[in-house]
Design an enzyme around this catalytic site. Structure first.
Site, mmCIF file in Angstrom:
data_model
loop_
_atom_site.group_PDB
_atom_site.id
_atom_site.type_symbol
_atom_site.label_atom_id
_atom_site.label_comp_id
_atom_site.label_asym_id
_atom_site.label_seq_id
_atom_site.Cartn_x
_atom_site.Cartn_y
_atom_site.Cartn_z
ATOM 1 N N LYS A 42 0.821 -1.220 0.000
ATOM 2 C CA LYS A 42 0.000 0.000 0.000
ATOM 3 C C LYS A 42 0.852 1.265 0.000
ATOM 4 O O LYS A 42 0.602 2.192 -0.781
ATOM 5 C CB LYS A 42 -0.922 -0.023 1.221
ATOM 6 C CG LYS A 42 -1.568 1.301 1.579
ATOM 7 C CD LYS A 42 -2.407 1.182 2.812
ATOM 8 C CE LYS A 42 -1.573 1.035 4.053
ATOM 9 N NZ LYS A 42 -0.875 2.286 4.428
ATOM 10 N N ASP A 229 -4.484 8.231 2.892
ATOM 11 C CA ASP A 229 -4.023 6.932 3.392
ATOM 12 C C ASP A 229 -4.963 6.444 4.494
ATOM 13 O O ASP A 229 -5.564 7.246 5.211
ATOM 14 C CB ASP A 229 -2.594 7.090 3.933
ATOM 15 C CG ASP A 229 -1.927 5.748 4.207
ATOM 16 O OD1 ASP A 229 -2.450 4.712 3.743
ATOM 17 O OD2 ASP A 229 -0.874 5.741 4.877
ATOM 18 N N GLU A 230 -5.089 5.116 4.644
ATOM 19 C CA GLU A 230 -5.889 4.489 5.712
ATOM 20 C C GLU A 230 -7.314 5.053 5.760
ATOM 21 O O GLU A 230 -7.842 5.403 6.818
ATOM 22 C CB GLU A 230 -5.204 4.682 7.078
ATOM 23 C CG GLU A 230 -3.795 4.133 7.166
ATOM 24 C CD GLU A 230 -3.729 2.615 7.228
ATOM 25 O OE1 GLU A 230 -4.780 1.960 7.068
ATOM 26 O OE2 GLU A 230 -2.626 2.070 7.425
ATOM 27 N N GLN A 264 -9.676 -4.143 7.449
ATOM 28 C CA GLN A 264 -8.831 -3.781 8.587
ATOM 29 C C GLN A 264 -9.372 -2.551 9.330
ATOM 30 O O GLN A 264 -8.617 -1.849 9.992
ATOM 31 C CB GLN A 264 -7.395 -3.521 8.132
ATOM 32 C CG GLN A 264 -6.699 -4.751 7.576
ATOM 33 C CD GLN A 264 -5.221 -4.517 7.328
ATOM 34 O OE1 GLN A 264 -4.412 -4.401 8.242
ATOM 35 N NE2 GLN A 264 -4.857 -4.453 6.065
ATOM 36 N N ARG A 612 -0.619 -10.499 10.614
ATOM 37 C CA ARG A 612 0.659 -9.949 11.105
ATOM 38 C C ARG A 612 1.778 -10.972 10.947
ATOM 39 O O ARG A 612 2.967 -10.622 11.017
ATOM 40 C CB ARG A 612 0.566 -9.581 12.595
ATOM 41 C CG ARG A 612 -0.418 -8.494 13.003
ATOM 42 C CD ARG A 612 -0.361 -7.269 12.145
ATOM 43 N NE ARG A 612 -1.329 -7.383 11.059
ATOM 44 C CZ ARG A 612 -1.332 -6.600 9.976
ATOM 45 N NH1 ARG A 612 -0.428 -5.664 9.839
ATOM 46 N NH2 ARG A 612 -2.247 -6.759 9.027
#
Length: 743
Positions: A42, A229-230, A264, A612
């Protein structure tokens, strides 16, 4: 105005991208949503797209607005863009939401009654100011704690609501329906001080863009491209601010690119709205969606397990991770079934020790827990084994404020002459005993050569204190005398719980409306659980003193211990995911407060945990877990049922039974409700350790028994190893027979 870069090097920076990444970089016109799965590159896509816009001369550096969530991410983006350009990136509008809004607000502060040199208050100053406002309004702050009002104000600001925009539906009954008036008074005080809090930075700027067409038009002309972003973590006011800036008059010029992963989105508790990313196509008709699905982090079995789990969520745009590495083969996700939580900590510790002996780097090992209180058992196990560790994103268990406070109470209970401990808790919670009272105690103690607690009694007897604090101090000292007298009779666990309740300390955190308060209460319960593992209060205090003395080396390899929320964005070779049991994960509070949405967010959190891991993922659950010093049977998490059976290897002598279990209908139906129907009977091999701990012969009805927490009682019913006991002090309780002894 900054100059364009001089030498385009498109083949260099584009050749390192896979086809999906390149499509996301080169789709520069019109709205674009990049659904970037975990480990799919990303950051590379976002920074390369930024550089590509500049390299192809579509915009000057100051015509691109790039928004991140952290200063670290902003620095990394700036460095990477500069690296691609081959020269420092100057004149960028690149930063966090708050930093960019502060920069804008300095230019337009007069529209909200501020001047450009306004101050930004920190958390302590905000709370002091709110207390002044509430005091001036005559609010009883014991009944209506300021923390609750501050949480309400921040929630309104996160939703883009000024006092005038708070509708009856959004209003609260706080302080007898005076919340909106208090909010308005707080905002007026901020304005009078030429100050704003963090929430105001976004709120004020959004309000200006809503109401000042000339300002909005200025930024429409200014920013030709917007990069975010995010995006899945944005709250409502951040979403409104972005949408206002992106919706230029000409739809063909709405060049906004949002990068995020709906799978997420795990921060609803701090205001994040997953609906923002889900409605992107509705906000920007004709938007292009690019899915990044090639994962360069994890092995194929880990990706398959994570994808199979998250596919159970209905509120998602949909994508499936696939391995992008050539060496993606690896071991299956391991599910380890254990008898109790102590054995779980031993299992994790022994595997970490084995990995260290095999030469593995401890910095590539992580233990990810659902709730902060779970760290204690693993911290103590690491200390026992001499394995260096660090707690990421928080304090070690015994360093947390609420634990230090509770420990100070217990130290005074054990040793009344412990002046340092007494000084810490004498006015916690608030008893009106400020610096003047404490100074008087110290003076009396020095003059008589006595401990502070004796000096406190003297002050009460002499009437040197005002009536209200004198009475509060008397109640505290009489409480200590009473609790100390209870110790031999009731046991240290019961007394500790009684002390925390009767002193008002537990109630203080119950009244605290901050997001951290429920976790602090869980930590206090975990402290009582830890107490139950020791024969005496003195033994426990000595153990904790030795634990605290274990000074970790700041350098070198260390195991990482953190919550799942703190782990987002990180990766490790080996990841342990303990505590996958109903009520703990998914967490009962999330189910009670969030319903179906809460369950889906918990599942996203599980997905984050699994992804993770690069090479090894070990999930564990215990059949019995001690909560608040009492053992309870635990039901395996429904998420274990949802893992693809062919990607999971079960340990604990349960492989065959696991396969049988997977072929049966789940105890948790696909359709809501959250509360499972009565669980099916799981045969002995299904979810237990290979060898169940031996227990003594059954205790017959009528036997007098003793329990560490509940004291003496008599068995009134028995069902195999579960007893129903009528305790003399605690009433009727159900307990396991291994935790009582014949009296």
């Amino acid at each position: 105005m900054s100059n364009f870069p001089t030498a385009p090097r498109a083949p260099d920076y584009l050749s390192r991208l896979n086809p999906e990444q390149r499509a996301a970089v080169e789709t520069v016109d019109g709205p674009l949503l990049v659904l970037a799965g975990a480990g799919t590159g990303k950051t590379r896509v976002l920074t390369t797209r930024f550089a590509h816009i500049l390299m192809t001369r579509r915009a000057y550096p100051n015509q691109v607005l790039a928004v991140t969530f952290t200063n670290k991410a902003a620095r990394e983006m700036r460095e990477r863009v500069s690296g691609i350009l081959g020269q420092p990136a100057e004149g960028l509008w690149l930063g966090t939401f708050h930093a960019l809004c502060a920069r804008m607000l300095r230019r337009h502060a007069e529209y909200v009654g501020l001047s450009s040199n306004f101050s930004i208050l920190d958390t302590d100053d905000q709370m002091r100011l709110l207390k002044q406002v509430m005091e001036a309004a005559g609010i009883d702050m014991k009944r209506w704690p300021p923390q609750g009002m501050m949480a309400l104000i921040q929630r309104w600001k996160d939703r883009g609501l000024t006092p005038a925009r708070v509708t009856p539906a959004e209003d609260s009954d706080y302080a007898n329906n005076r919340a909106r008036a208090l909010y308005a008074a707080y905002q007026e005080r901020l304005k009078a001080l030429n100050a704003c809090d963090f929430g105001d930075l976004l709120l004020h700027m959004t309000e200006i863009l809503r109401t000042q067409e000339a300002v909005l038009a200025q930024y429409h002309r200014m920013f030709r491209y917007i990069l975010v972003d995010e995006y899945q973590d944005t709250n409502l006011v951040q979403y409104l601010w972005l949408r206002l800036l992106a919706q230029r008059p000409d739809p063909a010029e709405r060049n906004i690119c949002c990068v995020g992963d709906d799978d997420q989105s795990i921060y609803s508790w701090r205001g994040a709205e997953i609906e923002n990313i889900l409605r992107f196509e509705k906000d920007f008709p004709g938007a292009t969606i690019v899915r990044l699905e090639s994962n360069y982090r994890s092995t194929a079995p880990i990706l398959a397990a994570a994808s199979g789990l998250i596919a159970k969520n209905s509120g998602r745009l949909g994508k499936t991770l696939r391995p992008g590495r050539n060496d993606a083969k690896g071991e299956k996700v391991r599910v380890v079934s254990l008898w109790d939580s102590e054995e779980e900590a031993r299992m994790v510790g022994s595997r970490i020790e084995a990995a260290r002996r095999a030469g593995h780097n401890l910095s590539e090992v992580a233990i990810l827990v659902r709730a902060g209180f779970q760290t204690r058992a693993f911290e103590e196990r690491m200390i026992t084994l001499g394995v260096p560790y660090r707690v990421v994103g928080g304090l070690k268990f015994y360093e947390r404020a609420e634990i230090r406070d509770a420990m100070a109470y217990l130290r005074v209970l054990n040793q009344p002459a412990d002046d340092l401990a007494f000084e810490r808790i004498v006015n916690t919670p608030k008893r009106g005993l400020g610096d003047t009272a404490l100074r008087a105690m110290h003076d009396m103690a020095r003059s008589e050569g006595k401990p502070l607690i004796v000096a406190a009694w003297r002050l009460i007897e002499t009437g040197a204190l005002r009536p209200k604090p004198r009475q509060a101090l008397r109640e505290l000292l009489e409480g200590f005398a009473r609790w100390r007298e209870m110790l031999p009779r009731e046991g240290h666990v019961v007394v500790a719980g009684t002390l925390l309740d009767e002193s008002g300390y537990t109630e203080m955190w119950k009244q605290d409306k901050s997001p951290e308060a429920p976790g602090r209460l869980e930590n206090l319960k975990e402290l009582l659980r830890a107490l139950g593992e020791f024969e005496s209060l003195a033994g426990f205090l000595e153990h904790v003193a030795l634990v605290m003395e274990n000074d970790e080396n700041a350098e070198g390899e260390r195991v990482s211990l953190m919550t799942l929320h703190a782990a987002k964005g990180l990766e490790f070779d080996t990841v342990f995911l303990p505590g996958w049991e109903e009520g703990l994960f998914p967490h009962q509070r999330a189910l009670d407060e969030g319903g179906e949405k809460g369950l889906e967010e918990e599942r996203r959190l599980a997905y984050v945990g699994i992804t993770r891991a690069r090479k090894h993922c070990i999930i564990s659950h215990a059949a019995n877990r001690r909560i608040y010093a009492n053992w309870t049977s635990a039901i395996p998490s429904r998420f274990l049922d949802e893992l693809p059976p062919d990607q999971v290897e079960v340990e604990g002598g349960a492989g065959a039974a696991r396969a049988r279990m997977m072929s049966q209908p789940s105890a948790f139906p696909d359709q809501f409700p959250l509360v499972a129907r009565k669980p099916r009977v799981i045969e002995a091999g299904a979810w237990e350790v290979a060898e169940r701990p031996a227990r003594a012969a059954g205790i017959p009805v009528g036997t007098r028994v003793f329990h560490n927490k509940f004291g003496y009682g008599r068995v009134v019913a028995a069902d195999e190893n579960k007893l129903e006991v009528e305790f003399e002090k605690a009433g009727r309780k159900r307990v396991l027979d291994t935790f009582v002894e014949k009296a």
